[in-house]
Write a protein that holds these residues in place. Sequence first.
Motif, PDB file in Angstrom:
ATOM      1  N   LEU A 652       0.844  -1.186   0.000  1.00 46.82           N
ATOM      2  CA  LEU A 652       0.000   0.000   0.000  1.00 46.82           C
ATOM      3  C   LEU A 652       0.878   1.234   0.000  1.00 46.82           C
ATOM      4  O   LEU A 652       1.993   1.210   0.548  1.00 46.82           O
ATOM      5  CB  LEU A 652      -0.899  -0.009   1.236  1.00 46.82           C
ATOM      6  N   PRO A 653       0.438   2.341  -0.574  1.00 49.09           N
ATOM      7  CA  PRO A 653       1.265   3.554  -0.630  1.00 49.09           C
ATOM      8  C   PRO A 653       1.649   4.022   0.760  1.00 49.09           C
ATOM      9  O   PRO A 653       0.857   3.940   1.706  1.00 49.09           O
ATOM     10  CB  PRO A 653       0.358   4.572  -1.329  1.00 49.09           C
ATOM     11  N   ALA A 654       2.878   4.513   0.871  1.00 50.43           N
ATOM     12  CA  ALA A 654       3.326   5.054   2.151  1.00 50.43           C
ATOM     13  C   ALA A 654       2.518   6.299   2.484  1.00 50.43           C
ATOM     14  O   ALA A 654       2.096   7.048   1.615  1.00 50.43           O
ATOM     15  CB  ALA A 654       4.813   5.375   2.080  1.00 50.43           C
ATOM     16  N   GLY A 655       2.303   6.535   3.754  1.00 47.23           N
ATOM     17  CA  GLY A 655       1.545   7.714   4.151  1.00 47.23           C
ATOM     18  C   GLY A 655       0.881   7.501   5.488  1.00 47.23           C
ATOM     19  O   GLY A 655       1.236   6.604   6.256  1.00 47.23           O
ATOM     20  N   ASP A 656      -0.085   8.323   5.765  1.00 46.01           N
ATOM     21  CA  ASP A 656      -0.795   8.294   7.039  1.00 46.01           C
ATOM     22  C   ASP A 656      -1.608   7.008   7.164  1.00 46.01           C
ATOM     23  O   ASP A 656      -2.518   6.758   6.387  1.00 46.01           O
ATOM     24  CB  ASP A 656      -1.715   9.513   7.135  1.00 46.01           C
ATOM     25  N   THR A 657      -1.257   6.199   8.157  1.00 45.92           N
ATOM     26  CA  THR A 657      -1.948   4.916   8.320  1.00 45.92           C
ATOM     27  C   THR A 657      -3.411   5.097   8.709  1.00 45.92           C
ATOM     28  O   THR A 657      -4.205   4.171   8.576  1.00 45.92           O
ATOM     29  CB  THR A 657      -1.246   4.074   9.397  1.00 45.92           C
ATOM     30  N   ARG A 660      -6.036   4.310   5.878  1.00 47.36           N
ATOM     31  CA  ARG A 660      -6.016   3.024   5.178  1.00 47.36           C
ATOM     32  C   ARG A 660      -7.426   2.508   4.892  1.00 47.36           C
ATOM     33  O   ARG A 660      -7.618   1.682   4.018  1.00 47.36           O
ATOM     34  CB  ARG A 660      -5.229   2.000   5.990  1.00 47.36           C
ATOM     35  N   GLU A 661      -8.406   3.006   5.650  1.00 51.94           N
ATOM     36  CA  GLU A 661      -9.775   2.568   5.398  1.00 51.94           C
ATOM     37  C   GLU A 661     -10.239   3.015   4.005  1.00 51.94           C
ATOM     38  O   GLU A 661     -11.173   2.454   3.444  1.00 51.94           O
ATOM     39  CB  GLU A 661     -10.706   3.167   6.462  1.00 51.94           C
ATOM     40  N   ASP A 662      -9.613   4.079   3.473  1.00 52.16           N
ATOM     41  CA  ASP A 662     -10.050   4.646   2.200  1.00 52.16           C
ATOM     42  C   ASP A 662      -9.392   3.994   0.989  1.00 52.16           C
ATOM     43  O   ASP A 662      -9.728   4.329  -0.147  1.00 52.16           O
ATOM     44  CB  ASP A 662      -9.764   6.161   2.168  1.00 52.16           C
ATOM     45  N   TRP A 663      -8.436   3.109   1.205  1.00 47.29           N
ATOM     46  CA  TRP A 663      -7.738   2.521   0.077  1.00 47.29           C
ATOM     47  C   TRP A 663      -8.679   1.590  -0.699  1.00 47.29           C
ATOM     48  O   TRP A 663      -9.406   0.782  -0.116  1.00 47.29           O
ATOM     49  CB  TRP A 663      -6.514   1.742   0.546  1.00 47.29           C
ATOM     50  N   GLN A 664      -8.584   1.694  -2.002  1.00 47.24           N
ATOM     51  CA  GLN A 664      -9.427   0.898  -2.869  1.00 47.24           C
ATOM     52  C   GLN A 664      -8.741  -0.428  -3.228  1.00 47.24           C
ATOM     53  O   GLN A 664      -7.511  -0.515  -3.231  1.00 47.24           O
ATOM     54  CB  GLN A 664      -9.744   1.684  -4.151  1.00 47.24           C
ATOM     55  N   PRO A 665      -9.551  -1.454  -3.566  1.00 44.44           N
ATOM     56  CA  PRO A 665      -8.947  -2.733  -3.967  1.00 44.44           C
ATOM     57  C   PRO A 665      -7.980  -2.592  -5.137  1.00 44.44           C
ATOM     58  O   PRO A 665      -6.980  -3.305  -5.200  1.00 44.44           O
ATOM     59  CB  PRO A 665     -10.165  -3.583  -4.335  1.00 44.44           C
ATOM     60  N   SER A 666      -8.264  -1.665  -6.058  1.00 47.33           N
ATOM     61  CA  SER A 666      -7.381  -1.505  -7.219  1.00 47.33           C
ATOM     62  C   SER A 666      -5.983  -1.082  -6.800  1.00 47.33           C
ATOM     63  O   SER A 666      -4.987  -1.495  -7.405  1.00 47.33           O
ATOM     64  CB  SER A 666      -7.976  -0.470  -8.182  1.00 47.33           C
ATOM     65  N   VAL A 667      -5.877  -0.248  -5.748  1.00 48.14           N
ATOM     66  CA  VAL A 667      -4.571   0.180  -5.248  1.00 48.14           C
ATOM     67  C   VAL A 667      -3.821  -1.013  -4.656  1.00 48.14           C
ATOM     68  O   VAL A 667      -2.629  -1.219  -4.909  1.00 48.14           O
ATOM     69  CB  VAL A 667      -4.726   1.295  -4.200  1.00 48.14           C
TER      70      VAL A 667
END
Length: 857
Positions: A652-657, A660-667
């Motif tokens: 998953l992209p680095a950043g504010d953990t 993470r709830e907003d990350w999409q399956p495509s990512v």
Amino acid sequence: MASLFHSESAANPADALVDLAADLAAPVLPGHWDALRDSVSRGGLGGPLAPHWAEFFRRLGPEGFEGLPARESVLRQQIHDDGVTYNVYADPKQPTRAWSVDLFPLIVDAATWAEIATGVEQRTALLNAIMADIYDGPQRTLREGLLPPALVQGHPGYLRAMHGHRPPGDVWLHIAAYDLARGPDGQWRLVNQRVQAPSGLGYLLENRILVSRLFPEAFSALKVQRLAASYRTLMDTLQRLSPGGPRGRIVLLTPGPYSETYFEQAYLARYLGITLAEGNDLTVREDRLFLKTLHGLEPVHTVLRRLDDSFCDPLELRPDSMLGIPGLLQAVRAGNVLLANALGAGFLESPALCGFMPRLCESLLGQPLLLPSLPSWWCGEPGVCDAPLEDLRAWVVKPVHTECGFDAAVVANLDYGQLPSWRKRVQAQPAEVALQQYLPLPQVPVWNDGRMGARAAMLRVYALSDGRGGWHVLPGGLVRTAPPGSNIVSMQRGGSSQDAWVITGEAVDHTTMLPAPIQPQDLKQHHRVVTSRAAENLFWIGRYTERAEHSILLTRLTLEALSGDDDLSPEVCEALDQWCRRSGLVETETPALTEHSQLFERALIRGLGPGRHAGGIVQNLQALGHAAAQVRERLGSEHRKWIDDATAHEILPAGDTAHREDWQPSVALQGLDRLSEILCAITGAQTDRMTRDDGWRLLSIGRHIERLSLLGDALTTAFDTKAVHTDSGFNLLLRLFNSIITYRALYQKRLEVPPLLDLLVLDRENPRALGWVAQTLRARLVRLPGGDAECGVLLALAPDPDAWLLTEICAQDADGHYSCLEHTLGKVKTSAWQLSDEIGRRYFAHVSGADRSLGGY
């Protein structure tokens, strides 16, 4: 650059290079020895170069200084290709970094080296005599007041367990290392001495190979003495004094891959032709030391150790040590093991002893001390440190030993406001403090990023025992340089290193470490020893690689299924739920997929982040990296790089953990695709780029045991949940077995159980079929060492695909269950774990059959 490095100041192009070097050289701080000009610096530039440096620059070749950036690039690339590393405890973000070595060497002329070598030989003889007197002599040094008892018997490095022991040949110190620095008066002085487990012999050898190849003409013209004869002396001495005779086994005892100098330990063991061993590779039985190998326990007679004294034996020394060998001291006292160096030398490393050395030399050797230490005082003697305390900024405050609770401090670098607290420390605990006079370290020329600079440096030289009461000083050493602008030499704090070229006034020694030519008839017995620890780590590399690949594929399939357009049946949801939970891809409290698919999907994506829960992809990759680090010397550079890439890859992209709830399956799928490519490269390296020895066979066995367990469980779940009887479940199972293309080529879209089981269970040409896996596993087991009896036990535990019949496993009972299939798959999974346990007992722990595998005794 052409104009900067071009000079017309001399008619001779070679002389022009010398003049240019003098112009380009960085100014040396006043009061420091200028190694480039072989004189003390008065500030600014000026003065001719020392003759040996002038000759070095004359031999740069037609490209002169313009060719140095290219040579520097070659040097960096070679360090990368060789995988030369140094572990930096002070940097948690990058604990392992590339080894740093400067392009320029330090050049020492023959006359100067002769003085150094003579002084080092004498000092080593003195230290050996002190050890002999303290541990197996009349203790004159204590009775006559030559050494305060508090500095010897009160030092944690003094080992009462070794009192009365005398090592073979009366050699206590096989290797002694000395850190030397040249003062403003041109006198070389000793700063530190290291006699427990001196480091650097591997790094200095690597530095020599790297740098000498870049300046071959200068290296030859200056008649630089070679190093191989020194290493030959070391090996000859160990073989001569070994309790097992000249053919006795020698191992290099390492603290392991987390040691700051692990690379050089592996490198040195390989160069010397001896086995690199950790403490748990060795065991003591009946006062004898043995190496645990796949072929059983093999006797060890000599240990060249890189482990400090207190960690060597948890039974008699430090009980919390996980690095040593229980019972080692008893084997040493019984005369069955030679330790190099002998235990108990730790007290000699105390800076507080330096001030006592001149009198000790006069008394024990009847000679004046030739190589002086920096002026040093032990504050434990009343009144000794009163005068130094008046001008503390002229001194370095050092602890008498490592358990004093403070680090050395260069008082000249401290603020005036800090002086009172240091005076109070010295006055409050004088017996724990030694004062050593501050020395402006010599400045050596360096080449860094296209410029000539000057750095503070110390030279570490090595004395090696000849086994006959004399010592040989290695003609060279490890030069350590300080970071820019610093007078403190420390690799941990960003320092670098240089090669040391010693000019010989005699013939260059062309001794080689290459052994005598191997005769054809000897090749059958010529094999690389595989220690049990290395074999166990290779075994788990195979298992974790397979586990990571399976987890990545399963996560991709699940995310694609959940984000697809088709509605998933309850049976398929139940199968996916069980597959993911058993692989540790979601946490136990995650709602069931059949109840809340969106929460399950979020939990699955959340689990791709670092440090989530045991069993997930990240955890498997971390475990893979840990196992690979234990056997890095057995893996190719590309193999290691791909494993490093896998462990460092952020799915998953680095950043504010928190987001993470907003990350999409495509990512997540994009990150998984890249990780899958890296795992494919790792698998390729394991399949095509490793020698098929016993270690590789254990790696392959690990993969196949894991594959049997994972695929057997996947198939069981598909039938238990009845997902296999749905179109989507049927296809998911084929994709999980990487067999969907083969199935469709054979059976088009006919979703029937018999052809499915034929392909996934019985097929001997499908590498994902249980039959192929079991067949390959049995072939690997047959090749393991141990003879027919050992092989028979393992084969009895392994599943036998010849006993599987399609008509039986396809048969349904009255309730519609595939009872025979369930029984077969249950046995497969049970066999996998039983086989893993038995391999561990027989080849890694040696808890069975030890009485008949003593390797010659």
